[in-house]
Write an enzyme that holds these catalytic residues in place. Structure first.
Site, PDB file in Angstrom:
ATOM      1  N   CYS B 121       0.817  -1.216   0.000  1.00 28.07           N
ATOM      2  CA  CYS B 121       0.000   0.000   0.000  1.00 28.07           C
ATOM      3  C   CYS B 121       0.850   1.266   0.000  1.00 28.07           C
ATOM      4  O   CYS B 121       0.416   2.310  -0.467  1.00 28.07           O
ATOM      5  CB  CYS B 121      -0.917  -0.010   1.214  1.00 28.07           C
ATOM      6  SG  CYS B 121      -1.708  -1.603   1.461  1.00 28.07           S
ATOM      7  N   HIS B 269      -3.511   6.695  -0.602  1.00 26.16           N
ATOM      8  CA  HIS B 269      -3.846   5.300  -0.854  1.00 26.16           C
ATOM      9  C   HIS B 269      -5.319   5.104  -0.486  1.00 26.16           C
ATOM     10  O   HIS B 269      -5.827   5.758   0.429  1.00 26.16           O
ATOM     11  CB  HIS B 269      -2.958   4.396   0.004  1.00 26.16           C
ATOM     12  CG  HIS B 269      -3.378   2.968   0.010  1.00 26.16           C
ATOM     13  ND1 HIS B 269      -3.479   2.237  -1.144  1.00 26.16           N
ATOM     14  CD2 HIS B 269      -3.750   2.141   1.025  1.00 26.16           C
ATOM     15  CE1 HIS B 269      -3.880   1.011  -0.833  1.00 26.16           C
ATOM     16  NE2 HIS B 269      -4.058   0.927   0.467  1.00 26.16           N
ATOM     17  N   ASN B 300      -8.986  -1.916  -4.727  1.00 20.10           N
ATOM     18  CA  ASN B 300      -7.729  -1.482  -4.107  1.00 20.10           C
ATOM     19  C   ASN B 300      -6.615  -2.402  -4.595  1.00 20.10           C
ATOM     20  O   ASN B 300      -6.540  -3.554  -4.206  1.00 20.10           O
ATOM     21  CB  ASN B 300      -7.905  -1.557  -2.580  1.00 20.10           C
ATOM     22  CG  ASN B 300      -6.595  -1.505  -1.813  1.00 20.10           C
ATOM     23  OD1 ASN B 300      -5.522  -1.315  -2.383  1.00 20.10           O
ATOM     24  ND2 ASN B 300      -6.680  -1.687  -0.497  1.00 20.10           N
TER      25      ASN B 300
END
Lengths: 76, 352
Positions: B121, B269, B300
């Site tokens: 991430c 993010h 994601n």
């Protein structure tokens, strides 16, 4: 305020009978997805944004704790 | 750790997403939710559409496709690339490095430096930091930073913590030397004590995959998952993000004598919609300055969400923007960066 919170819990979890006297977390009645949904609906109902640091299981264990939570986060 | 750089810039970003789009509502029977809960969570968490790579497609395939698109459209020349950084948690193989495979597939020159970084991430910021450091070398003038993850094969379809959110994708970011002497500032932090908050227990050398590790078992929340699958302790990750990231951003801005009004966009993010709204609220930043629409449109894809966020939301901007970038997650790792983004040579999303 208390009644609004009760109604939101009832609406989300109609299977919980005694909202006044249930330990939602200790009794395994609410999980993290329930909590996320409740936070979102409390935010909307009281026009607040509950602080992320306050989104802890203990703040959702009882109705009283939830009332204190929304008060602490600015609900009138 | 505070870091600063000068004389470097991002000159182009391309995101590659698989054509295959999965809708949350088509998968709700996989999860231990009522239909009503599902529809509420769709709104609150941003569960909607995600892009999933076809079986057998790996991270390098998405990157190769994107790089060839840039070569074919004269947006980048092979011989210009002095360094190739591949940031992924889903390498094609344990060995060789995926960057070496790409080097071969793309026909890049021998006089180059290529390496992989295992990050998720926060991988875009880690990759940028590494690219900026490489550009301090006189011989390195242009770096291709590749972020890619095809993590879907490692996510249980019956894990409601992860499956509705995670998507596959890749991005190519060209980072190069700049005549502009504007400084770039970053802050990065690590907490390895909580490294297992996001993990895949089996499949590495610690616990090799076996028929037993492939067996799905039900956890206390009703998710079915095998040891070969990704595990995310959602509550811990949520608390980590809300406790650590706002402070990091506030302190970084304060140290630079900047206010939130000085920042055009907060490009973060995107783990899920709820978490980002809470982050925006905590920072006191309006939702239009902190775009929050990648998870619901693409899923994601870990380190790919920040470049996708830029391509999706800032494509039509033709002026210099002051951005605050922030990535956070697996590791645990969190980093924030303030940089100026000049109009890019290319900024686009293409389908694989």
């Amino acid at each position: 305020m208390r009644d609004t919170i009760k109604k939101i819990i009832q609406d989300n979890r109609p299977d919980i009978d005694d909202i006044e006297n249930t330990a939602f977390i200790d009794d395994g009645m609410l999980d993290s997805f329930d909590i996320v949904t409740l936070v979102s609906e409390f935010d909307k109902a009281f026009n607040i944004s509950i602080d992320g640091a306050d989104i802890t299981p203990e703040n959702f264990n009882t109705l009283d704790n939830m009332v204190n939570l929304v008060k602490k986060n600015g609900a009138k | 750790m505070r870091l600063s750089f000068q004389g470097k810039k991002i000159s182009g970003i391309l995101t590659v997403v698989p054509k295959n789009e999965i809708n949350f509502e088509d998968e709700i029977d996989n999860y231990n939710f009522t239909k009503k809960q599902c529809m509420k969570l769709k709104l609150v968490m941003g569960y909607d559409k995600k892009r999933i790579a076809p079986y057998g497609v790996c991270s390098s395939d998405l990157c190769e496709y994107g790089m060839n698109y840039l070569f074919d459209n004269n947006l980048l020349k092979r011989e210009e690339i002095d360094a190739l950084i591949m940031v992924t948690q889903s390498p094609d193989y344990f060995m060789p490095a995926t960057s070496n495979i790409l080097h071969g597939k793309l026909g890049l020159k021998e006089d180059i430096i290529c390496f992989d970084i295992s990050q998720g991430c926060c991988g875009f910021l880690i990759g940028l930091i590494q690219a900026f450091m490489l550009l301090d070398q006189p011989e390195i003038k242009k770096v291709a930073l590749l972020n890619a993850d095809v993590i879907s094969p490692k996510v249980s379809k019956r894990d409601r913590n992860s499956a509705p959110l995670l998507g596959d994708g890749a991005s190519i970011t060209i980072v190069e030397k700049s005549d502009n002497n504007e400084k770039i500032y970053a802050d990065i932090k690590f907490d390895g004590k909580n490294a297992m908050c996001l993990n895949i227990p089996a499949g590495g050398f610690r616990m090799p995959s076996t028929p037993e590790t492939a067996m799905e078992k039900e956890d206390e929340a009703g998710n079915f998952r095998a040891l070969d699958h990704l595990v995310m302790k959602g509550d811990d990750v949520f608390n980590f993000v809300l406790n650590k990231v706002p402070n990091q951003i506030e302190e970084l801005l304060k140290s630079l004598n900047l206010t939130k009004n000085d920042i055009d966009y907060f490009i973060c993010h995107q783990p899920n919609k709820f978490m980002l709204q809470k982050l925006a609220d905590k920072l006191g930043v309006s939702y239009d300055k902190l775009p929050n629409n990648i998870v619901e449109n693409f899923g994601n894809a870990s380190g790919v969400t920040i470049p996708t966020n830029i391509c999706y939301n800032l494509k039509n901007t033709d002026k210099k923007l002051k951005l605050l970038l922030s990535g956070f997650g697996v590791g645990l790792t969190w980093a924030s960066m303030v940089l100026d983004l000049e109009p890019l040579k290319f900024i686009d999303i293409i389908e694989f």
